[in-house]
Design a protein around this motif. Structure first.
Motif, mmCIF file in Angstrom:
data_model
loop_
_atom_site.group_PDB
_atom_site.id
_atom_site.type_symbol
_atom_site.label_atom_id
_atom_site.label_comp_id
_atom_site.label_asym_id
_atom_site.label_seq_id
_atom_site.Cartn_x
_atom_site.Cartn_y
_atom_site.Cartn_z
ATOM 1 N N PHE A 80 0.845 -1.187 0.000
ATOM 2 C CA PHE A 80 0.000 0.000 0.000
ATOM 3 C C PHE A 80 0.882 1.238 0.000
ATOM 4 O O PHE A 80 2.018 1.206 0.473
ATOM 5 C CB PHE A 80 -0.910 0.024 1.227
ATOM 6 C CG PHE A 80 -2.164 0.826 1.045
ATOM 7 C CD1 PHE A 80 -3.255 0.289 0.382
ATOM 8 C CD2 PHE A 80 -2.254 2.131 1.512
ATOM 9 C CE1 PHE A 80 -4.416 1.023 0.198
ATOM 10 C CE2 PHE A 80 -3.399 2.877 1.337
ATOM 11 C CZ PHE A 80 -4.495 2.318 0.678
ATOM 12 N N THR A 81 0.345 2.340 -0.532
ATOM 13 C CA THR A 81 1.062 3.606 -0.575
ATOM 14 C C THR A 81 0.159 4.722 -0.061
ATOM 15 O O THR A 81 -1.010 4.813 -0.442
ATOM 16 C CB THR A 81 1.518 3.952 -2.007
ATOM 17 O OG1 THR A 81 2.495 2.998 -2.434
ATOM 18 C CG2 THR A 81 2.141 5.344 -2.068
ATOM 19 N N TYR A 82 0.720 5.562 0.798
ATOM 20 C CA TYR A 82 0.074 6.797 1.234
ATOM 21 C C TYR A 82 0.839 7.954 0.592
ATOM 22 O O TYR A 82 2.029 8.151 0.881
ATOM 23 C CB TYR A 82 0.130 6.945 2.747
ATOM 24 C CG TYR A 82 -0.760 6.008 3.534
ATOM 25 C CD1 TYR A 82 -2.071 6.361 3.855
ATOM 26 C CD2 TYR A 82 -0.288 4.779 3.983
ATOM 27 C CE1 TYR A 82 -2.883 5.524 4.599
ATOM 28 C CE2 TYR A 82 -1.093 3.924 4.724
ATOM 29 C CZ TYR A 82 -2.393 4.306 5.028
ATOM 30 O OH TYR A 82 -3.184 3.465 5.768
ATOM 31 N N ALA A 83 0.179 8.713 -0.280
ATOM 32 C CA ALA A 83 0.837 9.808 -0.994
ATOM 33 C C ALA A 83 0.328 11.157 -0.490
ATOM 34 O O ALA A 83 -0.843 11.307 -0.148
ATOM 35 C CB ALA A 83 0.574 9.692 -2.500
ATOM 36 N N ALA A 84 1.219 12.136 -0.457
ATOM 37 C CA ALA A 84 0.876 13.494 -0.030
ATOM 38 C C ALA A 84 1.021 14.439 -1.223
ATOM 39 O O ALA A 84 2.107 14.577 -1.787
ATOM 40 C CB ALA A 84 1.778 13.951 1.114
#
Length: 255
Positions: free
Chosen positions: A138-142
Motif C-alpha cells: 500500500f502507498t500513502y501519498a501526499a
C-alpha cells in the motif's frame, strides 16, 4: 476524531499541536480482532507522551510529537516484524501530517521510469520482501495542494486531482492520496494541520480523493501466504527542509 490546535513556533511558522483525545481505538466496521485471526504486529502512538518515542530509524520532530525522515535520506526505512507465521492479508492505518511541499507521485528529481526501490512517492510506502524483491502492499501519498493550479506544479497534486498518475506497480485500489494544504500555491517549512488520509476535508480538486469506505484504514489481500516482515518507508525526492511526512500514529495487523 482527534482535535488539532494551531500555534506558532519561535520562528513564526504555523505549526500544529494535538489534543489528548483517544486515537487508536479500532473501527467497528471491520475490527481486526484476534478472535478473527488478526495479529497486531506494529503500532505507534506519539500522543502517549510518557511511553512512546520515534523508532531509531526515523527522526523526531522538535515542535510536534511526530516522526519523519532522517535528514540526508530520501527514504527512511522501518522494519515491522510479523513473527514466524505466514500471512496473506494486511490491514493498517497511519495518521500523519504534511510538511512543506510534497509532490505525490510526480517524482520530480527521480530518474524515470520510477522504481519501487526508490522514492517513487512523496509519502509512505508499505512493502514486503519476496525473494529479495520488494512487493507493493500500500502507498500513502501526499499532494502539493488541494486545489489544482495549472501554473504551479500541476503534476504534483494527487492523481485524483489531476496530478501525475500512479506507477504500474501500484494498483488503483492500493493507495490513498491527500494534501493538507488548502491553498492554490505551495509553502516551505510549514506543517499543515489537516490530517492526511483520514477521508475528511478533501475539498476543491481533491473532492473525489477520499471516497474509500474505510479510510484511514486499508486492507490488502496479497493473493498468497507470505513469510516476510513489513517495511514502512517514509520517502520524498527532496530533502526534509523542503518536504516530509510527520507520522503521529500507525497500526498494522496481519492474518
Amino acid at each position: 476524531m482527534l482535535g488539532t490546535i494551531l500555534f506558532l513556533s519561535s520562528a513564526g511558522i504555523l505549526l500544529c499541536g494535538a489534543s489528548k483525545l483517544p486515537l487508536l481505538s479500532l473501527p467497528t466496521v471491520f475490527p481486526p480482532a484476534a478472535a478473527d485471526g488478526w495479529e497486531l504486529v506494529g503500532s505507534l502512538d506519539m500522543l502517549d507522551y510518557q511511553h512512546q518515542k520515534c523508532p531509531n530509524q526515523w527522526n523526531s520532530y522538535i515542535t510536534k510529537k511526530a516522526c519523519g525522515r532522517i535528514p540526508g535520506q530520501l527514504c527512511s526505512s522501518l522494519i515491522v516484524p510479523t513473527g514466524s507465521s505466514s500471512f496473506r492479508q494486511v490491514c493498517g492505518r497511519i495518521r500523519a501530517f504534511q510538511f512543506g511541499s510534497p509532490d505525490a507521485f510526480a517524482a520530480l528529481f527521480v530518474a524515470k521510469p520510477v522504481s519501487i526501490d526508490g522514492p517513487y512517492v512523496d509519502g509512505i510506502s508499505i512493502t514486503y520482501n519476496n525473494g529479495g524483491q520488494r512487493q507493493h502492499v500500500f502507498t500513502y501519498a501526499a499532494g502539493l495542494m488541494e486545489q489544482y493550479n495549472p501554473y504551479i506544479y500541476p503534476q504534483s497534486t494527487c492523481p485524483c486531482a489531476g496530478g501525475t498518475q500512479i506507477p504500474p506497480f501500484v494498483r488503483t485500489a492500493d493507495y490513498y492520496c491527500e494534501s493538507g494544504n488548502p491553498d492554490k500555491t505551495w509553502y516551505a517549512n510549514q506543517l499543515f494541520c489537516d490530517p492526511l488520509w483520514d477521508g475528511e476535508e478533501c475539498r476543491y480538486a481533491e473532492e473525489t480523493c477520499c471516497h474509500a469506505p474505510h479510510q484511514p484504514w486499508f486492507c490488502k489481500d496479497l493473493g498468497k501466504r507470505v513469510s516476510s516482515d513489513l517495511e514502512i518507508r517514509l520517502c520524498a525526492d527532496e530533502g526534509v527542509v523542503n518536504e516530509d511526512i510527520a507520522v503521529e500514529a500507525y497500526e498494522f495487523y496481519v492474518r
